[in-house]
Enzyme design. Structure first.
Site, mmCIF file in Angstrom:
data_model
loop_
_atom_site.group_PDB
_atom_site.id
_atom_site.type_symbol
_atom_site.label_atom_id
_atom_site.label_comp_id
_atom_site.label_asym_id
_atom_site.label_seq_id
_atom_site.Cartn_x
_atom_site.Cartn_y
_atom_site.Cartn_z
ATOM 1 N N THR A 59 0.816 -1.221 0.000
ATOM 2 C CA THR A 59 0.000 0.000 0.000
ATOM 3 C C THR A 59 0.849 1.271 0.000
ATOM 4 O OG1 THR A 59 -1.619 -1.255 1.279
ATOM 5 C CG2 THR A 59 -1.914 1.128 1.231
ATOM 6 N N TRP A 74 0.733 2.594 5.711
ATOM 7 C CA TRP A 74 -0.105 1.615 6.403
ATOM 8 C C TRP A 74 0.547 0.238 6.438
ATOM 9 C CZ3 TRP A 74 -3.706 3.339 9.406
ATOM 10 C CH2 TRP A 74 -4.415 4.490 9.072
ATOM 11 N N ILE A 75 1.847 0.200 6.644
ATOM 12 C CA ILE A 75 2.542 -1.094 6.608
ATOM 13 C C ILE A 75 2.708 -1.643 8.022
ATOM 14 C CG2 ILE A 75 4.621 -2.304 5.825
ATOM 15 C CD1 ILE A 75 2.782 -0.946 3.597
ATOM 16 N N GLN A 115 -36.123 -11.801 25.424
ATOM 17 C CA GLN A 115 -36.065 -12.360 24.065
ATOM 18 C C GLN A 115 -35.282 -11.478 23.088
ATOM 19 O OE1 GLN A 115 -40.028 -13.372 22.780
ATOM 20 N NE2 GLN A 115 -39.863 -15.408 23.686
ATOM 21 N N GLU A 118 -5.953 -6.433 3.500
ATOM 22 C CA GLU A 118 -5.867 -7.555 2.544
ATOM 23 C C GLU A 118 -7.022 -7.535 1.542
ATOM 24 O OE1 GLU A 118 -3.151 -8.281 5.503
ATOM 25 O OE2 GLU A 118 -3.075 -9.125 3.489
HETATM 26 C C1 LIG Z 1 -4.219 -1.627 10.492
HETATM 27 C C2 LIG Z 1 -3.807 -1.722 9.054
HETATM 28 C C3 LIG Z 1 -2.744 -2.531 8.708
HETATM 29 C C4 LIG Z 1 -2.339 -2.595 7.367
HETATM 30 N N1 LIG Z 1 -1.245 -3.372 7.042
HETATM 31 C C5 LIG Z 1 -0.788 -3.369 5.763
HETATM 32 C C6 LIG Z 1 0.409 -4.059 5.407
HETATM 33 O O1 LIG Z 1 1.037 -4.714 6.257
HETATM 34 N N2 LIG Z 1 0.856 -3.975 4.132
HETATM 35 C C7 LIG Z 1 0.194 -3.261 3.175
HETATM 36 O O2 LIG Z 1 0.666 -3.224 2.045
HETATM 37 N N3 LIG Z 1 -0.960 -2.603 3.466
HETATM 38 C C8 LIG Z 1 -1.469 -2.641 4.740
HETATM 39 N N4 LIG Z 1 -2.620 -1.958 5.054
HETATM 40 C C9 LIG Z 1 -3.320 -1.203 4.016
HETATM 41 C C10 LIG Z 1 -4.610 -1.874 3.522
HETATM 42 O O3 LIG Z 1 -4.319 -3.097 2.911
HETATM 43 C C11 LIG Z 1 -5.293 -0.895 2.582
HETATM 44 O O4 LIG Z 1 -5.735 0.187 3.378
HETATM 45 C C12 LIG Z 1 -6.452 -1.508 1.832
HETATM 46 O O5 LIG Z 1 -5.964 -2.325 0.804
HETATM 47 C C13 LIG Z 1 -7.407 -0.479 1.242
HETATM 48 O O6 LIG Z 1 -6.720 0.513 0.562
HETATM 49 P P1 LIG Z 1 -7.072 2.071 0.821
HETATM 50 O O7 LIG Z 1 -7.070 2.283 2.285
HETATM 51 O O8 LIG Z 1 -6.156 2.868 -0.011
HETATM 52 O O9 LIG Z 1 -8.546 2.253 0.340
HETATM 53 P P2 LIG Z 1 -9.044 2.578 -1.161
HETATM 54 O O10 LIG Z 1 -8.529 1.547 -2.095
HETATM 55 O O11 LIG Z 1 -8.772 3.982 -1.483
HETATM 56 O O12 LIG Z 1 -10.606 2.360 -0.997
HETATM 57 C C14 LIG Z 1 -11.476 3.355 -0.444
HETATM 58 C C15 LIG Z 1 -12.900 2.820 -0.533
HETATM 59 O O13 LIG Z 1 -13.251 2.621 -1.905
HETATM 60 C C16 LIG Z 1 -13.671 1.282 -2.096
HETATM 61 N N5 LIG Z 1 -13.225 0.819 -3.419
HETATM 62 C C17 LIG Z 1 -11.988 0.936 -3.992
HETATM 63 N N6 LIG Z 1 -11.974 0.367 -5.205
HETATM 64 C C18 LIG Z 1 -13.220 -0.145 -5.407
HETATM 65 C C19 LIG Z 1 -13.832 -0.870 -6.476
HETATM 66 N N7 LIG Z 1 -13.157 -1.220 -7.565
HETATM 67 N N8 LIG Z 1 -15.129 -1.236 -6.333
HETATM 68 C C20 LIG Z 1 -15.825 -0.896 -5.217
HETATM 69 N N9 LIG Z 1 -15.309 -0.219 -4.179
HETATM 70 C C21 LIG Z 1 -14.010 0.153 -4.275
HETATM 71 C C22 LIG Z 1 -13.011 0.475 -0.974
HETATM 72 O O14 LIG Z 1 -13.763 -0.705 -0.700
HETATM 73 C C23 LIG Z 1 -13.080 1.485 0.168
HETATM 74 O O15 LIG Z 1 -14.345 1.431 0.759
HETATM 75 C C24 LIG Z 1 -3.054 -1.879 6.380
HETATM 76 C C25 LIG Z 1 -4.145 -1.093 6.750
HETATM 77 C C26 LIG Z 1 -4.520 -1.006 8.068
HETATM 78 C C27 LIG Z 1 -5.699 -0.157 8.432
#
Ligand SMILES: Cc1cc2nc3c(=O)[nH]c(=O)nc-3n(C[C@H](O)[C@H](O)[C@H](O)COP(=O)(O)OP(=O)(O)OC[C@H]3O[C@@H](n4cnc5c(N)ncnc54)[C@H](O)[C@@H]3O)c2cc1C
Length: 385
Positions: A126, A156-157, A280, A364
């Site tokens: 990321t 975010w690694i 319930q 992931e």
């Molecule tokens: C605690 C934590 C640990 C992490 N550890 C690692 C790590 O070790 N290594 C690493 O590489 N990354 C890591 N990450 C990063 C994480 O994998 C990414 O944040 C994740 O892949 C989402 O990317 P983004 O945050 O840029 O969101 P974006 O990709 O910008 O997405 C934003 C929103 O748009 C939606 N979206 C995007 N594209 C589409 C589509 N085609 N169709 C529909 N909806 C879509 C997504 O579902 C989301 O709701 C970590 C994140 C956190 C929070």
């Protein structure tokens, strides 16, 4: 068809539960409050063989597979979502990937140290502008003859600020698009071109370090390439399909922990002269939480089992991760309601389970991304691998 665990798997389950209760739970509140990562705890987990699954014995493997790793990780996450992460960092992420794609020398050099937690692992995909769309990453690796030069920023690694050896994905040929990405095994320490910084603003997973990595003309050796030059995107997708199952196990654990806490409270708290669990509406909440949790467990265990059989599992893994992470958020949210005002208090675990569960909807591959994979395979647009 057999749904039970073997005696050995039950023993592992108990051992992990025991470890979590004795070695994580007693200091968890303070560790969480201080955002404390305890390296010695990861090494202790390593000494119990937690990180040897799916790996050959010559590199420290324990003869067990994905299912056993899931069983162990689930039990740890029932107590703390943070301490499930080392399963991905030491075992399911870099180690299994190097075992699949690495040279003999790379396997001998890196895997044993991840398994024993001598080296803290990580994987860096990321970036600030690139999350779900992995192919849009901007980090580059340039061939400078005697070495590779890395430039770019990862965000975010997990383990960034404590990591030793791990995987970094970068473009070696941007024009070639998917076929121009390469995976490298990189050491974050003692390299003047690599700077790491913690991300302190996280909502949860407080004991699991997360940070940024900046590469400024960082020199790394020629032999750092994992697999072939240009094979990085395929390696990344293979890796994510594996680390996803560990996230799903974490979700199972967090959901299970939230349910356990909610049931305990429902059986203890009295209002209107009766235990709240006798009402319930509370029973309906518990029934939904438990049913979703059981469905999630069957899906996660089955996906892990498919991996252990070497069968196609991407469809099942994405469904399991999607369902388990959403079920965990639901369970934790319902647990907060069952705890009433105490659910809104950091004195009780429900809010922590909710904060930690939310991360699993994102990492992931977000829930939306899992849906695109599930739908893509269902519609025949993608092969199930
Ligand atoms: C605690 C934590 C640990 C992490 N550890 C690692 C790590 O070790 N290594 C690493 O590489 N990354 C890591 N990450 C990063 C994480 O994998 C990414 O944040 C994740 O892949 C989402 O990317 P983004 O945050 O840029 O969101 P974006 O990709 O910008 O997405 C934003 C929103 O748009 C939606 N979206 C995007 N594209 C589409 C589509 N085609 N169709 C529909 N909806 C879509 C997504 O579902 C989301 O709701 C970590 C994140 C956190 C929070």
């Amino acid at each position: 068809m057999h749904f039970g665990l073997t005696d050995e798997q039950k023993m592992m389950q108990e051992m992990a539960r025991d470890f979590a209760l004795k070695e994580i739970a007693p200091t968890l509140r303070e560790d969480e409050a201080r955002h404390r990562f305890r390296p010695e705890l990861v090494r202790r987990m390593a000494s119990l063989g937690f990180f040897g699954c799916c790996l050959p014995e010559e590199y420290g493997g324990n003869g067990f597979g994905y299912l056993e790793s899931v069983i162990l990780a689930e039990q740890i996450a029932m107590v703390s979502g943070s301490w499930r992460l080392p399963f991905n960092m030491q075992n399911i992420g870099p180690a299994i990937t190097v075992n699949r794609y690495g040279t003999l020398e790379q396997k001998e050099r890196f895997i044993p140290d991840w398994v024993t937690a001598e080296s803290f692992g990580f994987f860096a995909i990321t970036e600030p502008g690139s999350g779900s769309d992995v192919a849009s990453m901007r980090t580059t690796a340039t061939d400078r003859g005697g070495h590779w030069e890395l430039n770019g920023q990862k965000m975010w690694i997990s383990n960034a600020q404590v990591g030793d050896w791990g995987l970094v994905y970068a473009y070696t040929d941007r024009a070639a698009k998917y076929r121009g990405m390469t995976c490298f095994v990189v050491n974050l320490k003692d390299n003047p071109g690599i700077v790491t910084a913690p991300i302190d603003s996280k909502l949860g997973l407080n004991c699991a370090p997360t940070g940024e990595i900046s590469f400024h003309q960082a020199r790394i050796p020629k032999e750092s390439v994992l697999g072939q030059v240009g094979e990085g995107f395929a390696i990344c997708m293979w890796q994510l399909n594996n680390t996803r199952i560990s996230c799903a196990a974490g979700a199972l654990g967090i959901g299970g922990g939230a349910i356990e806490a909610a049931i305990g409270y429902a059986n203890e708290r009295t209002q209107f002269g009766k235990k709240i669990g006798s009402y319930q509406m509370i029973q309906a909440q518990i029934a939904e939480m438990v049913t979703e949790h059981e469905a999630a467990r069957l899906m996660v265990y089955r996906a892990a089992w498919l991996k252990d059989q070497g069968l196609a599992n991407q469809h099942e893994t994405s469904m399991a991760k999607l369902f388990a992470s959403e079920a965990a958020v639901h369970a934790a949210s319902e647990a907060m309601k069952i705890f009433g005002s105490y659910g809104y208090s950091t004195e009780y675990p429900a809010e922590r389970f909710l904060r930690d569960a939310h991360s699993l909807r994102t990492v992931e591959g977000t829930s939306n991304i899992q849906k695109t994979i599930v739908a893509g395979i269902s519609l025949g647009d993608m092969a199930n691998r």
